[in-house]
Design a protein around this motif. Structure first.
Motif, PDB file in Angstrom:
ATOM      1  N   ARG A  68       0.686  -1.353  -0.118  1.00  0.00           N
ATOM      2  CA  ARG A  68       0.042  -0.144   0.019  1.00  0.00           C
ATOM      3  C   ARG A  68       0.973   1.325  -0.093  1.00  0.00           C
ATOM      4  O   ARG A  68       0.580   2.097  -0.802  1.00  0.00           O
ATOM      5  CB  ARG A  68      -0.983   0.190   1.134  1.00  0.00           C
ATOM      6  CG  ARG A  68      -2.057   1.177   1.333  1.00  0.00           C
ATOM      7  CD  ARG A  68      -2.638   0.927   2.408  1.00  0.00           C
ATOM      8  NE  ARG A  68      -3.607  -0.171   2.378  1.00  0.00           N
ATOM      9  CZ  ARG A  68      -3.760  -1.372   3.242  1.00  0.00           C
ATOM     10  NH1 ARG A  68      -2.549  -0.985   4.139  1.00  0.00           N
ATOM     11  NH2 ARG A  68      -4.369  -2.236   3.114  1.00  0.00           N
ATOM     12  N   THR A  69       2.047   1.233   0.662  1.00  0.00           N
ATOM     13  CA  THR A  69       2.927   2.241   0.721  1.00  0.00           C
ATOM     14  C   THR A  69       3.559   2.345  -0.742  1.00  0.00           C
ATOM     15  O   THR A  69       3.530   3.758  -0.969  1.00  0.00           O
ATOM     16  CB  THR A  69       4.076   2.219   1.744  1.00  0.00           C
ATOM     17  OG1 THR A  69       3.347   1.966   3.203  1.00  0.00           O
ATOM     18  CG2 THR A  69       4.865   3.252   1.941  1.00  0.00           C
ATOM     19  N   ARG A  70       4.006   1.526  -1.296  1.00  0.00           N
ATOM     20  CA  ARG A  70       4.478   1.392  -2.682  1.00  0.00           C
ATOM     21  C   ARG A  70       3.437   2.117  -3.681  1.00  0.00           C
ATOM     22  O   ARG A  70       3.892   2.922  -4.529  1.00  0.00           O
ATOM     23  CB  ARG A  70       4.870   0.092  -3.005  1.00  0.00           C
ATOM     24  CG  ARG A  70       5.989  -0.447  -2.347  1.00  0.00           C
ATOM     25  CD  ARG A  70       6.207  -1.824  -2.967  1.00  0.00           C
ATOM     26  NE  ARG A  70       7.456  -2.416  -2.243  1.00  0.00           N
ATOM     27  CZ  ARG A  70       7.913  -3.563  -2.100  1.00  0.00           C
ATOM     28  NH1 ARG A  70       7.350  -4.204  -3.102  1.00  0.00           N
ATOM     29  NH2 ARG A  70       9.045  -3.990  -1.502  1.00  0.00           N
ATOM     30  N   LEU A  71       2.300   1.893  -3.442  1.00  0.00           N
ATOM     31  CA  LEU A  71       1.069   2.343  -4.522  1.00  0.00           C
ATOM     32  C   LEU A  71       0.935   3.800  -4.315  1.00  0.00           C
ATOM     33  O   LEU A  71       0.942   4.722  -5.253  1.00  0.00           O
ATOM     34  CB  LEU A  71      -0.202   1.826  -4.142  1.00  0.00           C
ATOM     35  CG  LEU A  71      -0.400   0.285  -4.373  1.00  0.00           C
ATOM     36  CD1 LEU A  71      -1.656  -0.178  -4.018  1.00  0.00           C
ATOM     37  CD2 LEU A  71      -0.225   0.091  -5.997  1.00  0.00           C
ATOM     38  N   GLU A  72       1.398   4.413  -3.155  1.00  0.00           N
ATOM     39  CA  GLU A  72       1.241   5.948  -3.017  1.00  0.00           C
ATOM     40  C   GLU A  72       2.247   6.810  -3.762  1.00  0.00           C
ATOM     41  O   GLU A  72       2.161   7.945  -3.939  1.00  0.00           O
ATOM     42  CB  GLU A  72       1.343   6.081  -1.465  1.00  0.00           C
ATOM     43  CG  GLU A  72       0.202   5.775  -0.529  1.00  0.00           C
ATOM     44  CD  GLU A  72       0.331   5.770   0.943  1.00  0.00           C
ATOM     45  OE1 GLU A  72       1.293   6.144   1.403  1.00  0.00           O
ATOM     46  OE2 GLU A  72      -0.703   5.558   1.707  1.00  0.00           O
TER      47      GLU A  72
END
Length: 666
Positions: free
Chosen positions: A245-249
């Protein structure tokens, strides 16, 4: 092996050899008296190190003595590998022992130590590799508390047997068979895929074990593993959902589109949805509809549905799609592809479902089976999306509820707003009311006994609705008691829907179980359904039908409810019947060359199929429109004779009097 273990084994083998000799010397009628001593001796041998090898050496003598007499194990050529799971996990020690000895016998055959008259070495080896494949979890995990409680020390015997077998057979062949089995199941697109995911997880465990040589099967295994745990570049190393989820941001729209198309391609290729896919879809709610459509792999039809009902779809994703319910993404995508949102009642019914208050009983049932995260309402909503998107993926689980599973599938396929109404009644009111011949039937008024007997291996919708349908179905049957003929004549049209044909044919005498009017029955079926004899009239609405299920030796097993979906020529130019089977696995061998197809013959996802005459040979009930009778007199005599031949060689062997057969041939 230590000297003490060897001494123990030698002592127990002496007892086994003596018991085997006594069994061999006893006449057929007296063997049941001697058998318990042999089974007990075998159990004691298998508990000792080296026991499997010793039993393998004695397998031929044990079979000759009559160990398998009167059981399916006496015919190794008809054994079904998938059923070994139940035998090896059985609480009955004798069942575990007989399965173990049978597998060790087949190992001896496969290795050329025992030339068996009924099965070849190649077939024996193939059977063992499939047995190992479907029991892979026993190879990599110790007994659970439940297994220890139910099986005691026999839980370890099953594992020792499989370790011995895999050392002889090799992992490469086992995993090759397991990968093939997973793909065979996935081609049927079931809603319940937890068992498949567990098998893929076991493959991943084996893949990570440096002592396991996967050989060429490793490439196919990687494709399955990546569908769940490393689908795209952003989650290639399975980092965990929070990190992903952090990578998507930090990704731009181009990178997000790459992720979206990767997940969509994998989902439509396998029918499986990665937990990371759910994370991506929820993240994309903050973006435009284009990326949502890409993430679900939508065609122009699905995109139109998404654009017309974007607010509804976004709300469904918000309230139903979580890591724990990721599989419903596939259902949502197929729901949009089906275009059913354009049916006027469906979108309002889904809005009702979004705000539905579940009864305490419904909440308790869902929590008991699926846990507390996400909440029961979200779990049910996810189940609704799966059922509407995959109406042919509904299964009855390990429950004798084929009629109710068929009804749910038929409504999701043909009348989705009625399905949604039934879900609302069951989940909110703990009651479904249907009408039978003008009289209301309430599921609440007919007891709760079915609920207690229902296994929990069901999707959320089936879990709540099937108990109500079963009670209503049973009450309809009771109201038909005393009527002449089969009660399905009156029940099916009332239970399933107005589109069930009012014409009805059965070829079994209810009182005696014998076949009757077989020729007339077959002619009417051909005239009603075969395009060459019904004026090329397609099946317009799915029709309920009943089949006589047989095993791989063509022996009668029982009656089963299915749905006829369509009849058409397959890619090879052969006329086939395509049908829905609520059984969890439609790809079955019914004996005498009748093998149900699930892929490769023009089947759509979830369909089963058989050549027309083979299907007709297992049919015992069908419905038709009496105003569209077809041309029964035009049916070829030779084709009817072939159908009758299939019946005579299988379930009709002791139901069809010889004189009837002579009259028909005349």
């Amino acid at each position: 092996m230590s000297p003490s273990d060897q001494a123990t084994l030698d002592k127990r083998l002496a007892t086994l050899d003596h018991a085997t000799g006594a069994l061999h010397d006893t006449g057929e009628f007296g063997k049941q008296v001697k058998l318990p001593r042999v089974l007990d001796a075998l159990r004691r041998v298998l508990l000792v190190p080296g026991g499997c090898a010793a039993v393998r050496e004695r397998a031929q003598r044990l079979e000759a003595a009559g160990l398998f007499l009167g059981t399916d194990w006496a015919q190794p050529q008809i054994l079904i590998p998938a059923l070994s799971t139940g035998s090896l996990r059985s609480a009955n020690a004798d069942t575990v022992v007989v399965e173990a000895v049978s597998d060790l016998r087949l190992l001896a055959v496969a290795k050329g130590d025992y030339e068996h008259p009924l099965i070849s070495a190649a077939a024996a080896g193939e059977h063992l590799s499939q047995v190992l494949a479907v029991n892979l979890s026993l190879l990599f995990s110790p007994p659970t508390e439940a297994e220890r409680e139910q099986q005691g020390r026999m839980a370890q015997v099953s594992r020792e047997l499989l370790h011995y077998l895999v050392a002889e057979v090799g992992y490469e062949k086992v995993l090759e068979n397991l990968v093939d089995e997973i793909w065979r199941i996935l081609r049927q697109r079931p809603i319940q895929v937890d068992a498949v995911k567990r098998m893929i997880t076991q493959i991943a465990v084996a893949r990570a074990n440096p002592d396991v040589d996967l050989g060429a099967s490793g490439l196919g295994a990687d494709r399955l593993i990546s569908s769940l745990y490393g689908t795209t570049e952003g989650c290639r190393e399975d980092p965990g959902v929070e990190i992903y989820r952090t990578r998507l941001e930090s990704m731009d729209d181009s990178a997000l589109q790459y992720e979206a198309t990767g997940f969509a391609r994998s989902m439509h290729d396998t029918g499986l949805v990665s937990p990371y896919h759910a994370v991506l879809l929820r993240f994309l709610l903050g973006k435009g509809e284009y990326l949502l459509g890409e993430a679900m792999g939508l065609s122009s039809t699905g995109r139109d549905s998404l654009l017309c009902y974007h607010e509804l779809v976004r709300t469904l994703i918000e309230q139903a799609v979580f890591v724990e319910t990721a599989q419903c993404v596939y259902g949502l995508a197929l729901l949009l592809e089906r275009g059913i949102l354009y049916q006027p009642p469906v979108a309002p019914a889904l809005w009702r479902q979004l705000s539905l208050r579940l009864s305490p009983h419904s909440q308790q049932r869902l929590t008991q089976v699926f846990g507390t995260v996400p909440d029961p309402r979200a779990r049910l909503l996810a189940g609704v999306l799966s059922v509407l998107g995959q109406p042919l993926g509904i299964g009855q689980g390990d429950n004798p509820t084929c009629q109710s599973a068929r009804a749910l599938s038929m409504w999701a396929y043909n009348d989705p707003d009625y399905l949604l109404q039934s879900v609302a009644w069951a989940a909110r009111d703990d009651e479904i009311v249907m009408h039978f011949e003008g009289q209301p039937l309430s599921s609440r008024e007919h007891g709760d006994q079915v609920n207690a007997l229902l296994h929990h291996d069901l999707d959320p919708v089936s879990l709540l609705v099937v108990p109500h349908l079963d009670r209503i179905y049973a009450e309809m049957g009771r109201r038909c008691a005393g009527r002449e003929g089969d009660p399905h004549r009156w029940i099916n049209p009332e239970f399933h829907g107005w589109w069930s044909g009012r014409g009805f044919r059965i070829n079994v005498d209810v009182a005696t179980g014998n076949l009757v009017d077989l020729d007339d029955f077959q002619r009417h079926f051909y005239a009603g359904y075969h395009p060459f004899y019904n004026g090329n009239q397609p099946v317009i609405h799915p029709q309920p039908a009943g089949i006589a299920v047989t095993d791989s030796a063509a022996r009668f097993v029982g009656w089963h409810a299915i749905t006829i979906l369509r009849v058409s020529l397959d890619p090879q130019g052969k006329m086939r019947v395509y049908f829905y089977n609520p059984n969890n696995d439609s790809g079955q061998d019914w004996g005498d060359g009748v093998v149900v197809g699930t892929a490769g013959h023009g089947e759509r996802f979830g369909e089963a199929s058989l050549p027309f005459e083979q299907f007709a040979s297992r049919l015992y009930i069908f419905h038709f429109d009496p105003l569209e009778p077809g041309e029964s007199a035009a049916v070829d005599r030779a084709e009817l004779d072939r159908v009758t031949g299939y019946i005579r060689r299988s379930w009709g062997a002791d139901r069809l009097p010889p004189e009837d057969g002579v009259a028909e041939r005349d």
